[in-house]
Design a protein around this motif. Structure first.
Motif, PDB file in Angstrom:
ATOM      1  N   VAL A  82      -0.799   6.511  -1.453  1.00 37.50           N
ATOM      2  CA  VAL A  82      -0.068   6.080  -2.209  1.00 37.50           C
ATOM      3  C   VAL A  82      -0.440   4.975  -2.617  1.00 37.50           C
ATOM      4  CG1 VAL A  82       2.612   5.104  -2.232  1.00 37.50           C
ATOM      5  CG2 VAL A  82       1.832   6.554  -0.387  1.00 37.50           C
ATOM      6  N   GLU A  83      -0.629   4.915  -4.230  1.00 34.23           N
ATOM      7  CA  GLU A  83      -1.163   3.757  -4.986  1.00 34.23           C
ATOM      8  C   GLU A  83      -0.148   3.185  -5.772  1.00 34.23           C
ATOM      9  OE1 GLU A  83      -4.467   4.692  -7.741  1.00 34.23           O
ATOM     10  OE2 GLU A  83      -5.042   2.480  -7.533  1.00 34.23           O
ATOM     11  N   LEU A  84      -0.198   1.711  -5.302  1.00 39.03           N
ATOM     12  CA  LEU A  84       0.788   0.912  -6.058  1.00 39.03           C
ATOM     13  C   LEU A  84       0.119   0.476  -7.455  1.00 39.03           C
ATOM     14  CD1 LEU A  84       1.950  -1.058  -2.978  1.00 39.03           C
ATOM     15  CD2 LEU A  84       2.959   1.259  -3.986  1.00 39.03           C
ATOM     16  N   TYR A 141       7.660  -0.016  -6.777  1.00 40.70           N
ATOM     17  CA  TYR A 141       7.023   0.016  -5.313  1.00 40.70           C
ATOM     18  C   TYR A 141       7.788   0.247  -4.223  1.00 40.70           C
ATOM     19  CZ  TYR A 141       2.860  -2.102  -7.895  1.00 40.70           C
ATOM     20  OH  TYR A 141       2.018  -2.330  -8.797  1.00 40.70           O
ATOM     21  N   LEU A 145       8.549   3.510  -1.663  1.00 40.82           N
ATOM     22  CA  LEU A 145       8.075   3.611  -0.253  1.00 40.82           C
ATOM     23  C   LEU A 145       9.190   4.123   0.582  1.00 40.82           C
ATOM     24  CD1 LEU A 145       5.599   0.661   0.032  1.00 40.82           C
ATOM     25  CD2 LEU A 145       5.087   3.146   0.430  1.00 40.82           C
ATOM     26  N   ARG A 156       0.802   7.317   5.754  1.00 40.78           N
ATOM     27  CA  ARG A 156       0.874   6.993   4.641  1.00 40.78           C
ATOM     28  C   ARG A 156      -0.178   5.966   4.422  1.00 40.78           C
ATOM     29  NH1 ARG A 156       6.064   8.405   5.145  1.00 40.78           N
ATOM     30  NH2 ARG A 156       5.852   7.364   6.997  1.00 40.78           N
ATOM     31  N   VAL A 158      -1.653   3.320   1.789  1.00 37.86           N
ATOM     32  CA  VAL A 158      -1.113   2.724   0.561  1.00 37.86           C
ATOM     33  C   VAL A 158      -2.473   1.812   0.078  1.00 37.86           C
ATOM     34  CG1 VAL A 158       0.374   0.655  -0.237  1.00 37.86           C
ATOM     35  CG2 VAL A 158       1.173   2.212   1.796  1.00 37.86           C
ATOM     36  N   LEU A 180       6.315  -4.271   3.028  1.00 36.15           N
ATOM     37  CA  LEU A 180       5.359  -3.143   3.155  1.00 36.15           C
ATOM     38  C   LEU A 180       5.495  -2.698   4.801  1.00 36.15           C
ATOM     39  CD1 LEU A 180       2.066  -3.483   1.599  1.00 36.15           C
ATOM     40  CD2 LEU A 180       3.748  -1.867   1.008  1.00 36.15           C
ATOM     41  N   LEU A 184       6.724   0.928   6.311  1.00 32.98           N
ATOM     42  CA  LEU A 184       5.914   1.959   7.010  1.00 32.98           C
ATOM     43  C   LEU A 184       5.998   2.175   8.647  1.00 32.98           C
ATOM     44  CD1 LEU A 184       2.502   0.196   5.285  1.00 32.98           C
ATOM     45  CD2 LEU A 184       3.957   2.450   4.550  1.00 32.98           C
ATOM     46  N   ASP A 188       0.423   3.831  10.014  1.00 34.55           N
ATOM     47  CA  ASP A 188       0.051   3.981   8.464  1.00 34.55           C
ATOM     48  C   ASP A 188      -0.803   2.756   7.946  1.00 34.55           C
ATOM     49  OD1 ASP A 188       1.867   6.129   8.259  1.00 34.55           O
ATOM     50  OD2 ASP A 188       3.508   4.808   7.409  1.00 34.55           O
ATOM     51  N   VAL A 190      -2.772   0.169   5.140  1.00 37.35           N
ATOM     52  CA  VAL A 190      -2.902  -0.391   3.582  1.00 37.35           C
ATOM     53  C   VAL A 190      -4.327  -0.699   3.269  1.00 37.35           C
ATOM     54  CG1 VAL A 190      -1.874  -2.103   1.944  1.00 37.35           C
ATOM     55  CG2 VAL A 190      -0.713  -1.400   4.229  1.00 37.35           C
ATOM     56  N   THR A 192      -6.230  -2.921   0.845  1.00 38.24           N
ATOM     57  CA  THR A 192      -6.095  -3.844  -0.235  1.00 38.24           C
ATOM     58  C   THR A 192      -7.532  -4.583  -0.733  1.00 38.24           C
ATOM     59  OG1 THR A 192      -4.338  -4.770   0.897  1.00 38.24           O
ATOM     60  CG2 THR A 192      -5.113  -5.977  -0.912  1.00 38.24           C
TER      61      THR A 192
END
Ligand code: AVI
Length: 322
Positions: A82-84, A141, A145, A156, A158, A180, A184, A188, A190, A192
Motif C-alpha cells: 500500500v503506497e501512501l 490515506y 487503510l 499489509r 505500507v 497507522l 494495521l 503488518d 510500514v 518509511t
C-alpha cells in the motif's frame, strides 16, 4: 507527498491563507506547494545534483530490494503493498520490478487524493507489468487503510517513501504513526524513507540548489495564490531563504519580502502588509538520527524490523512492524 492537479479552488487553501497570513510570523503550509506546476517543479528537483535525497533512497532500495522482499514475504506469504502518495515513478517501479521478477504474490495499492496523479501511475504500471495485481485507491490515506482492513486479511506493507515524514512537525509525525498503528494488524509493516542528519553544508545545499529550482518551487506557492485566490503578489519582490540547524535537524524554507509592500487577496477581501525583510515560513524538512527514529517507533507502538541505508549513510529506509 500528495499531488494535486485539479484547478478548482481548494477551501483548505483559502483557510490557510486567511489564517496563515494574519499570524506573526506569517506562515503557509508546504502542503499547498503541489498544484500541477509545483508537482512538475518537484519532479525536476528530484533530479538536480544538490538534491541528494532521491538518489540516495534509490541506492538504498536498489541494494536492499532482496532483503526487503524477504522481510515483506517470509515463506512467500501474499501481501498488499500500500503506497501512501501515488509514488514518484522510479523508486516504486524498482520495487515492483524486483517483486514481479521474483514472482512474489502481492497486490499493489497506490493511494492518493489526486485522481490525475493516480491515473498517470496506473496507466504506466499496467503497461509495464500487465500481470501485476493493481488496486488503486482515490482517497485520503486513512480512509483507504480503513477500507483495506475490511476487505482482506493479507499482510499489509505500507510504503511512505521520499522523506515525506520530514515535512511533518514532531507531533504530527507521532500522530501519523499512531493513526497507522490503529488501522494495521499485528505483523503488518510500514517502510518509511527518512533523511538522516549529516554534514550541515550538504543539507543546506539540497534546499539551495544551484539551478534555483527550490527557489522556484517555494515562489510557486505565491503564483498559485495569485491564480486561485485572485491575489497580486509580485513574485520579483519576494526571495527564497533557507536555514538548516544542525542542532534541531530542521531545514526551514521562507519567502522574504524584499521591500515594504501591500498585497491584495481578492477572493478573501484581504489586504496583507509586509515590511522590508518580513518572512512567510513555508516548509520544514526534518532530518533524523537513528535514536529519534527508534523513539518514534517506540512511542507509537511499533518495533524496528529493518534498517537499510546507502553507502554514505545519507538516507535510511526503515521497516516498522505493528
Ligand atoms: C516532499 N519533500 C520530502 C521534499 C523535502 O525534501 O522536504 C520537498 C522539497 N522541498 C524542497 N525541496 C524538496
Amino acid at each position: 507527498m500528495m499531488l494535486e492537479t485539479s484547478t478548482a479552488v481548494d477551501p483548505a487553501l483559502m483557510e490557510e491563507v486567511r489564517t496563515g497570513l494574519q499570524q506573526q510570523p506569517k506562515r503557509l503550509s508546504s502542503r499547498f506547494f503541489y498544484d500541477a506546476e509545483g508537482s512538475r517543479i518537484f519532479q525536476a528537483i528530484m533530479h538536480v545534483p544538490d538534491y541528494y535525497l532521491t538518489r540516495s533512497e534509490y541506492e538504498v532500495l536498489d541494494t536492499c530490494k532482496a532483503s526487503l522482499l524477504e522481510l515483506f514475504a517470509p515463506d512467500d506469504r501474499p501481501f498488499e503493498l500500500v503506497e501512501l502518495g501515488a509514488g514518484d515513478g522510479l523508486k516504486t517501479k524498482l520495487l515492483l520490478d524486483h517483486f514481479s521478477r521474483e514472482r512474489a504474490d502481492f497486490t499493489y495499492v497506490p493511494v492518493d487524493i489526486s485522481a490525475d496523479a493516480l491515473d498517470g501511475l496506473v496507466a504506466d504500471v499496467s503497461q509495464q507489468w500487465p500481470d501485476l495485481q493493481l488496486r488503486p485507491r482515490h482517497d485520503d490515506y486513512f480512509n483507504a487503510l480503513d477500507q483495506l482492513s475490511e476487505e482482506s486479511d493479507a499482510r499489509r506493507v505500507v510504503l511512505f517513501l521520499g522523506s515525506n515524514v520530514g515535512n511533518f512537525s514532531p507531533d504530527e509525525a507521532v500522530g501519523f504513526y499512531q493513526q497507522l498503528h490503529d488501522r494495521l494488524q499485528p505483523g503488518d509493516l510500514v517502510l518509511t524513507g527518512f533523511d538522516l542528519q549529516k554534514h550541515p553544508a550538504i543539507i543546506h545545499a539540497a534546499y539551495n540548489d544551484r539551478e534555483g529550482l527550490t527557489r522556484d518551487f517555494n515562489l510557486n506557492l505565491l503564483r498559485r495564490i495569485n491564480r486561485d485566490l485572485n491575489a497580486d503578489f509580485d513574485l520579483s519582490a519576494f526571495s527564497h531563504y533557507e536555514t538548516y540547524s544542525p542542532e534541531t535537524g530542521e531545514a526551514r524554507s521562507y519567502l522574504v519580502s524584499e521591500k515594504a509592500q501591500t498585497v491584495q487577496i481578492g477572493s478573501l477581501d484581504m489586504t496583507v502588509p509586509f515590511q522590508y525583510g518580513e518572512i512567510i515560513h513555508t516548509e520544514i524538512s526534518r532530518k533524523f538520527t537513528r535514536h529519534q527514529i527508534e523513539q518514534l517507533a517506540e512511542r507509537t507502538g511499533f518495533s524496528l524490523a529493518g534498517w537499510f541505508t546507502d553507502a554514505s549513510a545519507y538516507f535510511a529506509d526503515v521497516v516498522f512492524e505493528r
